[in-house]
Design an enzyme around this catalytic site. Structure first.
Site, PDB file in Angstrom:
ATOM      1  N   ASP A 186      85.828  53.783  15.364  1.00 20.79           N
ATOM      2  CA  ASP A 186      86.006  53.159  14.044  1.00 20.79           C
ATOM      3  C   ASP A 186      86.894  53.783  13.297  1.00 20.79           C
ATOM      4  OD1 ASP A 186      85.863  51.856  11.519  1.00 20.79           O
ATOM      5  OD2 ASP A 186      84.457  50.595  12.458  1.00 20.79           O
ATOM      6  N   ILE A 187      88.362  53.748  13.155  1.00 18.61           N
ATOM      7  CA  ILE A 187      89.156  54.486  12.418  1.00 18.61           C
ATOM      8  C   ILE A 187      88.574  54.717  11.001  1.00 18.61           C
ATOM      9  CG2 ILE A 187      91.462  54.864  11.855  1.00 18.61           C
ATOM     10  CD1 ILE A 187      92.324  53.014  14.076  1.00 18.61           C
ATOM     11  N   ASN A 235      95.076  40.676  19.836  1.00 20.08           N
ATOM     12  CA  ASN A 235      94.490  39.567  18.928  1.00 20.08           C
ATOM     13  C   ASN A 235      95.787  39.059  18.097  1.00 20.08           C
ATOM     14  OD1 ASN A 235      94.877  41.254  16.332  1.00 20.08           O
ATOM     15  ND2 ASN A 235      93.464  42.466  17.260  1.00 20.08           N
ATOM     16  N   LYS A 247      99.350  46.619  39.257  1.00 19.05           N
ATOM     17  CA  LYS A 247      99.249  45.385  38.705  1.00 19.05           C
ATOM     18  C   LYS A 247      97.746  44.772  39.606  1.00 19.05           C
ATOM     19  CE  LYS A 247     100.756  40.650  38.674  1.00 19.05           C
ATOM     20  NZ  LYS A 247     101.772  39.622  39.046  1.00 19.05           N
ATOM     21  N   ASP A 266      88.136  46.432  18.742  1.00 19.03           N
ATOM     22  CA  ASP A 266      86.694  47.112  18.815  1.00 19.03           C
ATOM     23  C   ASP A 266      86.472  47.652  20.365  1.00 19.03           C
ATOM     24  OD1 ASP A 266      85.979  46.736  16.427  1.00 19.03           O
ATOM     25  OD2 ASP A 266      85.552  44.743  16.868  1.00 19.03           O
ATOM     26  N   LYS A 274      79.519  45.752   5.645  1.00 17.67           N
ATOM     27  CA  LYS A 274      80.680  46.749   6.271  1.00 17.67           C
ATOM     28  C   LYS A 274      80.794  47.507   5.237  1.00 17.67           C
ATOM     29  CE  LYS A 274      82.693  43.593   9.673  1.00 17.67           C
ATOM     30  NZ  LYS A 274      83.738  42.481  10.175  1.00 17.67           N
TER      31      LYS A 274
HETATM   32  O1  PMT Z   1      98.187  40.704  10.222  1.00 15.67           O
HETATM   33  P1  PMT Z   1      98.104  39.648   9.499  1.00 15.67           P
HETATM   34  O2  PMT Z   1      98.482  38.282  10.408  1.00 15.67           O
HETATM   35  O3  PMT Z   1      98.726  39.262   8.358  1.00 15.67           O
HETATM   36  O4  PMT Z   1      96.546  39.066   9.460  1.00 15.67           O
HETATM   37  C1  PMT Z   1      95.899  39.683   8.500  1.00 15.67           C
HETATM   38  C2  PMT Z   1      94.547  40.285   8.739  1.00 15.67           C
HETATM   39  C3  PMT Z   1      93.557  38.791   9.179  1.00 15.67           C
HETATM   40  C4  PMT Z   1      94.432  40.916  10.314  1.00 15.67           C
HETATM   41  C5  PMT Z   1      93.674  40.863   7.709  1.00 15.67           C
HETATM   42  O5  PMT Z   1      93.754  40.391   6.498  1.00 15.67           O
HETATM   43  C6  PMT Z   1      92.322  41.676   7.922  1.00 15.67           C
HETATM   44  O6  PMT Z   1      91.425  40.815   7.953  1.00 15.67           O
HETATM   45  N1  PMT Z   1      92.264  42.658   8.726  1.00 15.67           N
HETATM   46  C7  PMT Z   1      91.108  43.268   9.215  1.00 15.67           C
HETATM   47  C8  PMT Z   1      90.628  42.988  10.488  1.00 15.67           C
HETATM   48  C9  PMT Z   1      89.486  43.597  11.107  1.00 15.67           C
HETATM   49  O7  PMT Z   1      89.596  44.174  12.497  1.00 15.67           O
HETATM   50  O8  PMT Z   1      88.494  43.272  10.549  1.00 15.67           O
HETATM   51  P2  PMT Z   1      86.892  43.786  10.955  1.00 15.67           P
HETATM   52  O9  PMT Z   1      86.028  42.988  10.008  1.00 15.67           O
HETATM   53  O10 PMT Z   1      86.985  43.535  12.633  1.00 15.67           O
HETATM   54  O11 PMT Z   1      86.931  45.327  10.729  1.00 15.67           O
HETATM   55  C10 PMT Z   1      86.551  45.650   9.527  1.00 15.67           C
HETATM   56  C11 PMT Z   1      87.548  46.998   9.248  1.00 15.67           C
HETATM   57  O12 PMT Z   1      87.321  47.901  10.051  1.00 15.67           O
HETATM   58  C12 PMT Z   1      88.995  46.683   8.932  1.00 15.67           C
HETATM   59  O13 PMT Z   1      89.474  47.415   7.701  1.00 15.67           O
HETATM   60  C13 PMT Z   1      89.544  47.103  10.124  1.00 15.67           C
HETATM   61  O14 PMT Z   1      90.800  47.725   9.940  1.00 15.67           O
HETATM   62  C14 PMT Z   1      88.545  48.504  10.460  1.00 15.67           C
HETATM   63  N2  PMT Z   1      88.336  48.990  11.818  1.00 15.67           N
HETATM   64  C15 PMT Z   1      87.793  48.089  12.827  1.00 15.67           C
HETATM   65  C16 PMT Z   1      87.573  48.586  13.934  1.00 15.67           C
HETATM   66  C17 PMT Z   1      87.969  49.872  14.352  1.00 15.67           C
HETATM   67  N3  PMT Z   1      87.812  50.277  15.593  1.00 15.67           N
HETATM   68  N4  PMT Z   1      88.536  50.629  13.480  1.00 15.67           N
HETATM   69  C18 PMT Z   1      88.769  50.220  12.270  1.00 15.67           C
HETATM   70  O15 PMT Z   1      89.416  51.052  11.293  1.00 15.67           O
END
Ligand code: PMT
Length: 404
Positions: free
Chosen positions: A305-306, A209, A288, A278, A336
């Protein structure tokens, strides 16, 4: 604060007098310097009326040099803001050309330089403009925007100058607090994840991403300034490590999960900024994948989900999540917060260019079970200082409650 506003020749300069007025509302002193082509779009008299000062136009104007010449102007300013900054101005700044008053001040000033680009979206996306901006950023020039939307040329895309309110907020707040209050998190262990993860498809392709790591690294820097011991688990990003942070580089979500879980027990606060994939590809190919049919189907498996796993630990740190949303910010973020059993969630809108992924600015809404707070658009550094101060105050409250 003293702001020297440089106005260059783009249609967006019709918004520049509003920047002067909004800065004045914050008690900022403003002087204006215009290029010749800016004067084709808007009369200097307009700026003279809103600043109450003569407008600076010529490098070789004897009267002007006798009053406040280019060196005095360069020394006078705390911030040199160029809004709008055209593609031509950006290129000239990069090359160090000094053949008019504005470009000469760019070289002569030691003030913080901030530009608000405005141009047609094709010009914005041109590799020459991108390379120029990277060079300017590496020299410490702050870039605000641009925004996306309909443009004066009739096209729609990225290139509109940010709105005056957003520019002024970034200038005023960026100048107030760029360093976190020392001692706020003295002796506290903070674990932060940042950047994207990469999920391999085969040895040459991956799913990922747009996360640049800027938000997470800025938070790490602010936490260090506040006295914390910081461990930064970073996905694949090209950012320098904040001095004194303990950095652990990872590639995939599974790597990140393993490294975080190993360290979560020692952490007092966990801030999950990383954009973790995810899903991963269920079966990565060892060699390849060759093109064959027109369609190709990939089967994906859900990653752990960490953040939720850290929040589920029996002895857990304070857990702060991020929510990246394109709509319904509060509803989705609060969902969330509850589902993952977090102490706080920081929600940002993603999908545009002004905030969120890979931008230099961000605007966020922060929610915790019994409250919330909004932070308008500002640099990720300045925002991080404010967020660390909020996180520290919630952490201290929580600790006091736990002890009583
Ligand atoms: O890195 P930059 O370019 O500065 O951009 C910043 C950002 C947009 C990445 C940052 O501000 C941000 O929004 N980070 C969270 C991105 C995200 O994955 O959001 P989510 O809504 O999908 O996830 C929710 C939370 O669960 C997040 O804290 C994520 O770190 C955590 N997560 C999600 C999936 C997973 N498998 N494990 C996780 O820990």
């Amino acid at each position: 604060m003293k702001v020297l506003l440089g106005v260059t020749g783009g249609i967006a300069c019709y918004k520049s007098p509003e920047i002067v007025r909004r800065l004045a509302d914050h008690g900022v002193e403003v002087q204006v310097v215009m290029t010749q082509s800016a004067c084709e779009f808007i009369k200097p008299l307009v700026f003279q009326a809103v600043t109450g000062n003569p407008v600076h136009l010529d490098l070789l104007d004897e009267d002007a040099e006798a009053g406040m010449g280019h060196i005095e102007l360069a020394r006078w300013a705390d911030v040199f803001l160029i809004a709008p900054a055209t593609a031509n101005t950006i290129a000239r700044m990069t090359a160090g050309i000094a053949d008019d008053l504005l470009s000469t001040i760019c070289l002569a000033t030691t003030a913080k330089q901030v530009i608000a680009p405005a141009m047609n979206s094709m010009m914005w996306h041109h590799p020459a403009t991108s390379a120029n901006l990277e060079t300017l950023k590496s020299r410490g020039v702050e870039v605000l925007g641009p925004d996306e939307g309909s443009q004066a040329c009739g096209e729609t895309g990225v290139g509109r100058m940010l709105e005056p309110d957003d520019i002024v907020t970034a200038i005023v707040e960026g100048n107030n607090t760029t360093v976190a209050e020392p001692g706020l998190l003295a002796g506290v262990n903070v674990l932060i994840t940042a950047g994207p993860t990469r999920e391999d498809i085969d040895p040459v392709r991956f799913i990922s991403n747009h996360s640049s790591g800027k938000m997470g690294f800025a938070l790490a820097q602010a936490a260090l300034e506040a006295g914390a011991r910081v461990t930064l688990v970073a996905g694949p990003v090209r950012l320098p490590t904040p001095a004194k942070a303990d950095r652990v580089d990872v590639i995939s979500a599974r790597d990140m999960h393993r490294e975080v879980m190993q360290r979560a027990g020692d952490a007092d606060i966990f801030i999950s900024v990383a954009a973790v994939a995810d899903y991963r590809v269920t079966e990565q190919a060892d060699s390849k994948i060759k093109k064959s049919a027109d369609d190709m189907v990939l089967t994906l498996t859900r990653n752990a989900d960490i953040l939720a796993d850290v929040a589920a630990l029996a002895s857990r740190p304070m857990c702060v999540g991020f929510a990246a949303e394109t709509e319904n910010l509060e509803t989705y973020a609060r969902g969330k917060l509850q589902r993952k059993k977090l102490d706080m969630i920081i929600a940002n809108l993603v999908g545009g260019t002004a905030t969120g992924f890979n931008s230099d600015q961000n605007a966020v809404e922060v929610f915790w079970p019994e409250g919330g707070q909004s932070f308008s658009s500002r640099s990720k550094q300045s925002l991080s200082v404010d967020l660390i101060s909020l996180i520290a105050s919630r952490y201290q409250r929580q600790n006091t409650k736990d002890r009583s």
